[in-house]
Design a protein around this motif. Structure first.
Motif, PDB file in Angstrom:
ATOM      1  N   ALA A  18      34.472  58.392  16.791  1.00 35.48           N
ATOM      2  CA  ALA A  18      34.535  56.932  16.856  1.00 35.48           C
ATOM      3  C   ALA A  18      35.250  56.447  18.115  1.00 35.48           C
ATOM      4  CB  ALA A  18      35.232  56.389  15.615  1.00 35.48           C
ATOM      5  N   VAL A  19      36.315  57.141  18.524  1.00 36.05           N
ATOM      6  CA  VAL A  19      37.083  56.670  19.682  1.00 36.05           C
ATOM      7  C   VAL A  19      36.558  57.231  20.994  1.00 36.05           C
ATOM      8  CG1 VAL A  19      39.169  56.419  18.288  1.00 36.05           C
ATOM      9  CG2 VAL A  19      38.813  58.534  19.563  1.00 36.05           C
ATOM     10  N   SER A  22      35.882  55.057  24.211  1.00 33.06           N
ATOM     11  CA  SER A  22      37.009  54.371  24.824  1.00 33.06           C
ATOM     12  C   SER A  22      37.971  55.310  25.542  1.00 33.06           C
ATOM     13  CB  SER A  22      37.780  53.584  23.756  1.00 33.06           C
ATOM     14  OG  SER A  22      38.296  54.448  22.770  1.00 33.06           O
ATOM     15  N   THR A 196      28.784  49.825  19.319  1.00 35.34           N
ATOM     16  CA  THR A 196      29.737  50.105  20.388  1.00 35.34           C
ATOM     17  C   THR A 196      30.936  49.176  20.353  1.00 35.34           C
ATOM     18  OG1 THR A 196      28.646  48.587  21.937  1.00 35.34           O
ATOM     19  CG2 THR A 196      27.865  50.869  21.888  1.00 35.34           C
ATOM     20  N   ASN A 222      33.523  51.884  16.850  1.00 38.50           N
ATOM     21  CA  ASN A 222      34.602  52.120  17.804  1.00 38.50           C
ATOM     22  C   ASN A 222      35.833  51.283  17.471  1.00 38.50           C
ATOM     23  OD1 ASN A 222      36.225  52.665  19.978  1.00 38.50           O
ATOM     24  ND2 ASN A 222      34.754  52.056  21.529  1.00 38.50           N
ATOM     25  N   SER A 225      37.435  49.259  20.448  1.00 37.75           N
ATOM     26  CA  SER A 225      36.501  48.425  21.208  1.00 37.75           C
ATOM     27  C   SER A 225      37.026  47.010  21.389  1.00 37.75           C
ATOM     28  CB  SER A 225      35.153  48.372  20.492  1.00 37.75           C
ATOM     29  OG  SER A 225      35.293  47.746  19.224  1.00 37.75           O
TER      30      SER A 225
END
Length: 299
Positions: A18-19, A22, A196, A222, A225
């Motif tokens: 998920a991260v 970033s 995203t 994310n 985000s």
């Protein structure tokens, strides 16, 4: 950032995924190795991982800290627990290939969808979901923003809430979404759906909705985000991108799952009203389908 107190074998790899968007480029190299083969990373010393990822040991330590761990040793322990709990086959699903027989397509797509559902459930905090359910239950109006695949999810959420008597609307056009957002008020809820979390057509309406006083809710893959940053509440969905299933499509099932969590929670809180609304709307549709006048075809 991953909270090590909440990290479990079920959600660690999903949270790293998920991260991923970033992270810095060097940290992404390390994260991708974790996603590709977490069991091997768990067995690797920091020197071995440095060589495998072509990054420095200091970068590995910084990445572990960004992911919520005190250092690489703690990250290794968490990955080892994940590998022992789920097994390597669960952690490294096979990708789709152009020459895969349809039997493999069925198996791999089913597996990817199942894992997206499991990862989403593992990451979702009941407390965080409860806050969203409370806000929507008390809302005067619920507006949902999303485009493309996320637009379909937005429409699904709006029609579900409408069926139980809430004033809910989905906006997939940026101009209409902006119009909606500036007219919201305190007590209203705005929901932004974006894989995203960086889709401008969703971000700007959400910013405006927040400025107007509405409670804002993000449904995104994310948690770091821009959409997450401008939202009061964040519900994380999961989905593993593959060659034939880009991120937005891979996340659709998990986003719909999050919508179902919210819908059922709201229906529970308003059971008397929602049950009556479901009966009334179902009766209206049934009457339409059984009325001979609606089946008459014009020449």
């Amino acid at each position: 950032m991953i909270d090590p107190q909440r990290s479990t074998p079920e959600n660690l790899v999903a949270r790293v995924r998920a991260v991923l968007p970033s992270l810095t480029p060097s940290a992404q190299l390390i994260a991708r190795l974790i996603l590709d083969d977490p069991a091997t990373v768990a067995r690797s010393t920091i020197t071995e991982l440095s060589a495998a990822s072509a990054t420095s040991e200091a970068t590995i330590v910084r990445t572990a800290r960004v992911l919520g761990f005190s250092g690489y040793a703690q990250l290794r322990l968490a990955l080892a627990a994940a590998a022992a709990h789920q097994g390597p086959d669960r952690l490294v699903p096979g990708d789709l290939a152009p020459d895969d027989p349809l039997s493999d397509v069925i198996a791999k797509v089913t597996r990817a969808e199942r894992e997206a559902i499991e990862d989403t459930a593992a990451q979702l905090s009941p407390e965080r979901l409860g806050e969203v359910v409370d806000a929507i239950t008390a809302a005067r109006r619920v507006d949902v923003y999303g485009v493309a695949a996320s637009g379909l999810v937005a429409a699904d959420m709006a029609q579900k809430l409408l069926r139980i008597g809430l004033s809910a609307h989905a906006f997939t056009d940026a101009h209409l979404a902006l119009t909606s957002a500036v007219l919201l008020k305190a007590g209203d809820v705005a929901v932004g759906v974006s894989c995203t979390g960086e889709t401008p057509d969703v971000l700007e309406p959400m910013r405006l909705a927040g400025k107007a006083g509405a409670t804002t809710v993000a449904i995104t893959n994310n948690p770091r985000s821009s959409l997450a940053e401008v939202s009061d509440h964040v519900l994380i969905s999961a989905g593993r991108e593959t060659a034939f299933r880009p991120g937005a499509l891979a996340s659709r099932i998990s986003q719909l799952l999050v919508v179902d969590y919210v819908f059922v929670g709201v229906a529970q809180r308003t059971s008397e009203v929602s049950n009556q609304a479901l009966r009334t709307t179902r009766d209206a549709v049934d009457q339409f389908l059984t009325d001979p006048r609606t089946r008459t075809r014009r020449p």
